[in-house]
Design a protein around this motif. Structure first.
Motif, mmCIF file in Angstrom:
data_model
loop_
_atom_site.group_PDB
_atom_site.id
_atom_site.type_symbol
_atom_site.label_atom_id
_atom_site.label_comp_id
_atom_site.label_asym_id
_atom_site.label_seq_id
_atom_site.Cartn_x
_atom_site.Cartn_y
_atom_site.Cartn_z
ATOM 1 N N LEU A 269 0.632 -1.007 -0.283
ATOM 2 C CA LEU A 269 -0.189 -0.113 -0.146
ATOM 3 C C LEU A 269 0.926 1.131 0.039
ATOM 4 O O LEU A 269 2.073 1.406 -0.025
ATOM 5 N N LYS A 271 1.672 4.921 1.663
ATOM 6 C CA LYS A 271 1.641 5.359 2.965
ATOM 7 C C LYS A 271 0.039 6.516 2.504
ATOM 8 O O LYS A 271 -0.102 7.391 1.839
ATOM 9 N N GLU A 273 -2.453 5.404 2.312
ATOM 10 C CA GLU A 273 -4.266 4.751 2.207
ATOM 11 C C GLU A 273 -5.028 3.356 3.517
ATOM 12 O O GLU A 273 -4.091 4.212 4.103
ATOM 13 N N ASP A 274 -6.094 3.366 2.532
ATOM 14 C CA ASP A 274 -7.049 2.564 3.534
ATOM 15 C C ASP A 274 -6.666 0.934 3.300
ATOM 16 O O ASP A 274 -6.476 0.718 2.405
ATOM 17 N N ARG A 315 -5.934 5.058 6.719
ATOM 18 C CA ARG A 315 -4.684 6.050 6.532
ATOM 19 C C ARG A 315 -3.319 5.450 7.146
ATOM 20 O O ARG A 315 -2.676 6.164 7.827
ATOM 21 N N GLU A 345 5.818 4.727 -0.936
ATOM 22 C CA GLU A 345 5.733 6.189 -0.547
ATOM 23 C C GLU A 345 5.767 6.294 -1.491
ATOM 24 O O GLU A 345 6.740 6.490 -2.236
ATOM 25 N N HIS A 423 4.906 4.215 -7.706
ATOM 26 C CA HIS A 423 3.888 5.567 -7.282
ATOM 27 C C HIS A 423 3.371 6.650 -7.280
ATOM 28 O O HIS A 423 2.373 7.537 -7.055
#
Length: 1302
Positions: A269, A271, A273-274, A315, A345, A423
């Protein structure tokens, strides 16, 4: 004031200035003001661009591809699409804007051909700036494929999954499972939807069979919902040939995971995000899912949804990474899955490249670094081209830094740094300008600054130059730089002065210098007085409905007279003043008035006093007071036969604490609708237990009470009816009276209807004699009175009264004592009176202490009282002053002492006087005989205040004073104490001078050796051997020159009547004309209802004078004809009865401040006629008296005849331990009285010949005064002579009572 600069401080300031200016050039953006001075070339800078993703929603009309830039020369724009050149002007469907790189794609056709990644380039001859990449996305309409789906056949108890496989589209995606009729498929621990949209069943049951399982996919950003073809589910039940026990049984089994299907999985994921992890298991019974973070606790922000199958961590941060485990278990076993979470990230700037303005020949360093996971890749460009495609000899790249050595003007360019990972991408343009420029001051020349004394001020000097400039400030054309602890030159060249002083006013010069030149501007500083609120409103409490006034007074610099504002705010919001009739806010002279204050006016009010340069505020809290709101709601609980508990919620007390709650009740039987108070409880209570009566249908209400008043009552409670019960109480206020000698009347206060407690109320009357042993005699009655017959005369009885009803008896009653009837005669004569006490107190003694005497006596034996003892009376009167030679007869004073007492204290006696005193007792019939008269004397005291003290002659160095002796010397006068002192213009007192006058006959004094034209204050006190009395004072101012004056020979004696304090008096002053003041003394006045006799003693001189008099209600003076001192009196007639007049003897025929004598008199009321020479000499009066004597004789004969016959006679109606003897008693100066009731009139009696006289006055008799010397006129009327007081005519009055026939 010119500041001196030290060399060291100048060097430090210069170094700071250089550093500061260099720093300001780091962010290059040449201001327009510079461009207006000189034409400086400027690199292009992107100022606006579209977001990195531009989605072509079908409902939008067009899609702008934005690219704006600035530079000098103006930049030119070009675009690339998917890395290839793209010219929007070649496509006629695209709309292009002038002098802009922006073009617009209209939504009027196939947009798919425009889908791609765009980048904008803005170029001029110095360089090129580029935008971020912009992706234009043309979404397609998502659709489920058309397909034919076979039914899902599953055995009962087995798991199965319905696949959704939603089409791709613009996120977010929302999936719903519903029937064809749009009814949601119910989800629970057994049935749930996964994150991928599939519907999972942990085990099938028969009710799962259906033909309309539909998956709906919603794409809200494009406002689209699509539906998958309906699916059928067939659940096969067990075969019917099985045994009944196993026909409906589902085989139990341990859990296994439907998703995820593997034992472990890895999730990555970004940084922020859920995190969403799910575990959906099958098994029977339905498995329960638990979540664990290996080696740690779950994050506090984590939450579990979807019946425990979904773990959400919103988060995510780096610390949320790690290994998570889900465990699905039932009674047969468990299944687990491990998730490995990695947090990555997107790129973030560590050092973002900055634009720079550097001078020619310098070394320029451009830094760029970024962080991220994975680590971003850094790509350098210059003017939009990769560095490899634009080599330069003086440019080197070191890791994250580009270095330009010996920079030239041609090295000016736009450098781009791009940081990328999977990202995201970051892009930054840095404008590198290489140039030399002399200082350009951008701040306006001749600025005026206003500062407030004590505050700070900032004067600006914004400079643009290359290389950086050195900035200095000077004042008033001085070449020296200003310096000091209160001055600071900031990085941007501004001069700040802290705590400004008046001396800082003046002209200031900012000078900027560098290697290319210098520039300067002037500015003017004015120092103003601060704005201050000097009168601020304090917190205010105001009653609702009244007018509130909030005051505010401010001081400010006079130069702001036209710019000063005084504003009011409420709760930080400006009050809009509306001067219309409906407005409730008015401001005048700084006072805010709020008319008809209401609750919404409560708040914090702030007065704002402001000028263009400063402001001051003051706040006050306005609290609106009102009665409390009614309590709500009311609740009854704990219902009992004689009580109930009432609860309520108090209403708002409106800033005045509730002190009490008043509980009222209303009953429906006797007084419906009439609310009566039942109980009061303290204001901090919100419940009360109410004591109730039986057999009553109640309802209750409550109101609150505070300092403002009483609230409205609450809404009533529901009704509560108590059951019947026996009485709670017995009758009270029992009265036993003997109206006849052989009867005893018993009366009592009946119980109130609400106190009956039930039907059938009656009373049991019980009585027995106290002096003999006998049983109780009892009678049941329904009324509230009972008469006991055939009782002995005046003997004590025990009496008790008990209430009862159909439910039973009341409590045991208290026993009271009463007496049967007393002896009495219909007519009684003085020698045969037996109802009043027959003996006087004995052994009367006094103990004198100053003006108080303690009196003691021996009590009268009860056998001599002939009834209930009422108490004792002390009568005393003043015989004479020991300072006077003759006796006087003053008013009698009475002290009544209820009850059985043998001593008392008599206060308020006049010192140095002789008094006489008697003591008597009384019962219900009247006063007994008085004791032997006892004379005593009071000791000497200090004198009263002198009634007259005046200034009579004022000269340059002397002042004459006259006075009158005190009316009550309270001893032997030994002299007077005269004091005086100087008073200056500020009313400060000088030293006190004393004159001791030892001759008591002295009534005037002349003070000498005084200061001319000076104000003096004089003090006089009369003295005895005990001490000096209260002081009387006067003031006057000495004259500038000595003048000849006729000295008044006014003699003031004790008989001169001083004016009351409430009436202003005119002092004796120097006559305004050449008049001779007559020598008169011993003034006195005698007053009737319509005239006044003013008398005096002449001094022998034959002189004229006048008498002036004024009705004090009208205020108009009237003056008599000229009078001669040969006369000794003058009668003023035609006066109004009962009116106050001021009378003056004056030397002139006009009224001024020259008066010989002044007095305030009050005429009598009409009807007080003197017997002297009046009706006593009339024939009709003599005849009337004879008729009354004859009638009296006949009545006496009747009295004796009836007595001998033994008739029955009434006795006194009431026996009271505290009788009003003054109004109904029989006194020892009465001849014969009707004894049945003193208040009843005598038949056939005559009306009063004068006017009614108060009953209290009828008690005076010669016996009360003893053997005192008295005088009588020829007609027998009494004359009282009062020493030291004005003479008054005494009217004899005939005592009579207005009688009416019985």
């Amino acid at each position: 004031m010119r500041l001196q600069r030290s060399p060291l401080l100048a060097a430090v300031l210069g170094l700071i200035t250089c550093i500061c200016v260099f720093h300001t050039t780091a962010a290059i953006d040449i201001p327009l003001e510079v461009l207006s001075h000189i034409n400086i070339e400027q690199l292009p800078t992107i100022t606006a661009q579209s977001p990195s993703s531009l989605i072509a929603f079908p409902f939008d009309e067009s899609f702008p591809m934005t690219c704006e830039a600035k530079g000098n020369p103006e930049p030119e724009f070009r675009w690339t699409k998917n890395g290839q050149e793209f010219d929007p002007s070649l496509d006629p469907r695209l709309m292009k804007e002038e002098n802009s790189g922006t073009f617009v794609i209209p939504n009027n056709g196939n947009l798919t051909e425009y889908q791609g990644t765009y980048r904008c380039y803005a170029s001029n001859k110095l360089g090129t700036a580029i935008s971020k990449e912009i992706e234009f996305i043309v979404p397609h309409v998502p659709k489920f494929p058309k397909e034919t789906l076979d039914p899902v056949v599953v055995e009962e108890g087995q798991p199965f999954t319905l696949k959704c496989n939603p089409p791709k589209g613009i996120p977010p995606l929302q999936i719903y499972w519903m029937t064809i009729n749009l009814q949601h498929i119910e989800q629970d621990e057994r049935v749930s939807m996964g994150l991928n949209g599939d519907l999972y069943f942990s085990h099938a049951v028969e009710k799962d069979s259906g033909r309309d399982y539909c998956c709906f996919a919603a794409f809200p950003r494009i406002r689209t919902i699509v539906q998958k073809t309906a699916m059928s589910v067939i659940v096969q039940t067990k075969k019917s040939d099985m045994s009944p026990e196993s026909a409906n049984a589902i085989l139990e089994r341990k859990p296994s995971l439907l998703t995820p299907s593997t034992a472990t999985s890895e999730t990555q994921l970004v940084k922020g995000e859920d995190l969403k992890l799910e575990c959906i298991a099958e098994g029977f019974p339905t498995p329960q899912v638990e979540w664990v973070k290996m080696g740690h606790q779950l994050p506090t922000k984590a939450k579990v949804e979807n019946h425990g199958k979904l773990l959400i961590v919103p988060r995510v941060e780096q610390e949320d990474s790690g290994k998570y485990m889900c465990k699905a278990k039932n009674g047969l076993g468990e299944a687990v899955h491990y998730f490995t979470l990695k947090i990555e990230e997107p790129p973030e700037w560590v050092i973002e490249p900055e634009s720079q303005l550097s001078m020619i020949g310098s070394e320029v360093l451009i830094k760029c670094s970024a962080s991220g996971t994975p680590q971003p890749t850094i790509t350098w460009r210059v003017n939009g081209e990769l560095l490899q495609g634009a080599p330069a000899a003086n440019r080197k790249v070191f890791d994250d830094t580009i270095a330009l050595r010996n920079a030239k003007a041609s090295d000016s360019a736009v450098y781009q740094c791009e940081a990328s990972n999977k990202h995201g991408t970051l892009l930054s343009n840095a404008n590198i300008m290489i140039m030399n420029l002399s200082p350009i001051i951008l701040t306006k020349e001749g600025e005026d600054y206003s500062a407030v004394e004590g505050k700070g001020v900032m004067m600006h000097c914004n400079v643009f130059s290359s290389p950086p400039s050195t900035i200095t400030w000077s004042k008033d054309d001085s070449s020296d730089s200003v310096e000091g602890p209160r001055l600071t030159i900031h990085e941007n060249g501004s001069l700040e002065i802290y705590s400004v002083e008046k001396g800082d006013t003046g002209q200031y010069t900012c000078l900027a210098k560098n290697t290319e030149g210098s520039s300067a501007i002037d500015a003017m500083l004015y120092v103003k007085d601060p704005t201050r609120i000097v009168v601020a409103q304090e917190d205010l409490q105001i009653l609702i409905g009244t007018t509130a006034q909030l005051s505010c007074l401010a001081e400010y610099d006079k130069s702001f007279s036209n710019d000063f504002e005084l504003l009011w705010e409420k709760d930080d919001m400006k009050i809009a003043l509306n001067n219309t009739e409906n407005s409730r806010y008015f401001v005048e002279d700084g006072i805010l008035q709020i008319i008809n204050v209401s609750h919404r006016d409560q708040g914090v009010y702030t007065c704002v006093a402001r000028t263009p340069v400063d402001r001051d505020t003051a706040s006050a809290l306005l609290m609106v007071l009102d009665v409390p709101d009614a309590p709500e709601p009311l609740l009854l609980s704990e219902h009992k036969s004689k009580s109930v508990k009432l609860k309520w919620i108090p209403g708002d007390d409106h800033n005045s604490s509730t002190t009490e709650f008043i509980i009222e009740y209303e009953e429906s039987q006797w007084e419906p609708g009439n609310w009566k108070e039942l109980l009061r409880v303290p204001g901090n209570h919100n419940s009360a237990v109410l004591k109730l009566h039986g057999h009553v249908d109640y309802r209750f209400r409550v109101s609150g009470l505070n300092a403002v008043g009483r609230s409205l009552p609450s809404k009533p409670t529901e009704r509560y009816k108590t059951p019947p019960a026996a009485p709670d109480k017995n009758p009270e206020n029992i009265k036993i009276e003997g109206h006849l000698p052989h009867e005893m009347d018993i009366n009592w206060e009946p119980l109130l209807p609400i106190e009956h407690n039930g039907p059938g109320l009656e009373y049991k009357v019980s009585y027995r004699r106290q002096d003999v042993e006998e049983d109780w005699k009892e009678h049941l009655v329904k009324r509230h009175s009972f008469v006991v017959k055939n009782t002995p005369t005046f003997v004590p009885y025990d009496i008790k009264i008990q209430a009862r009803n159909h439910q039973g008896w009341g409590p045991e009653p208290k026993i009271v004592t009463g007496y049967s009837g007393e002896d009495s005669f219909f007519w009684t004569c003085p020698q045969e009176v037996s109802s009043v006490p027959s003996a006087a107190p004995e052994n009367v003694a006094v103990e004198v202490n100053s003006s108080v005497v303690k009196v003691s006596w021996t009590r009268v034996h009860k056998d001599k009282l002939h009834g209930h003892l009422g108490g004792y009376r002390i009568n005393w009167w003043r015989l004479r002053s020991l300072a006077a030679s003759k006796k006087s007869h003053e008013d009698k004073h009475t002290l009544t002492l209820p009850g059985d007492q043998n001593h008392a204290t008599v206060p308020g006696l006049t010192p140095f006087s002789e008094y006489s005193l008697i003591v008597m007792t009384f019962n219900g019939r009247g006063n007994g005989p008085g004791s032997n008269q006892l004379n005593f004397k009071t000791p000497e005291g200090v004198p009263e205040k002198n009634p007259v003290f005046r200034v009579t002659d004022v000269q340059k160095h002397t002042v004459s004073l006259v006075w009158a002796p005190p009316l009550e010397p309270n001893g032997i006068l030994t002299g007077y104490l005269l004091e005086y002192q100087l008073i200056n213009d500020t009313e400060e007192m000088g030293p006190l001078q004393t004159v001791d006058i030892s001759n008591p006959d002295t009534t005037k004094w002349k003070l000498r050796d005084l200061e001319p034209v000076s104000k003096y204050k004089f003090y006089l006190r009369s003295c005895t051997t005990v001490g000096c009395g209260p002081v009387v004072s006067e003031e006057c101012t000495t004259t500038l020159e000595t003048t000849s004056t006729l000295t008044s020979t006014l003699g003031l004696s004790k008989s001169a009547s001083p004016s009351p304090p409430s009436t202003p008096k005119s002092p004796v002053t120097k006559p305004t004309r050449s008049t001779i003041v007559p020598a008169l003394s011993n003034f006195s006045s005698a007053v009737s209802d319509s005239f006044a006799n003013i008398s005096w003693i002449s001094g022998g001189e034959n002189t004229e004078f006048f008498i002036a008099y004024m009705n004090n209600r009208e205020g108009l003076w009237k003056i008599s004809e000229a009078l001669n001192t040969s006369k000794t009196f003058h009668i003023i007639d035609g006066l109004d009865p009962g009116t106050e007049y001021t009378v003056r003897l004056i030397p002139n025929s006009w009224v001024d401040n020259s008066s010989i004598f002044e007095d305030v008199i009050t005429t009598e009321f009409t009807g007080l006629a003197s017997i002297h020479g009046g009706i006593s000499t009339q024939g009709w009066f003599i005849g009337l008296m004879c008729a009354i004597a004859l009638l009296t004789l006949i009545l006496l004969i009747a009295c004796f005849v009836n007595r001998n016959k033994g008739g029955k006679y009434s006795v006194k109606e009431k026996e009271d331990l505290h009788p009003d003897v003054e109004s109904q008693g029989m006194n020892d100066d009465t001849f014969c009285e009707y004894s049945d009731n003193d208040e009843k009139p005598l038949k056939g009696s005559q009306h009063s010949l004068s006017r009614e006289i108060k009953a209290g006055d009828s008690g005076d008799s010669l016996v009360d005064y003893g053997d005192e010397d008295v005088q009588f006129n020829e007609d027998g009327s009494f004359i009282g002579e009062y020493a030291g007081r004005k003479e008054k005519r005494v009217s004899a009055e005939i005592k009579a009572t207005i009688q009416t026939p019985a």
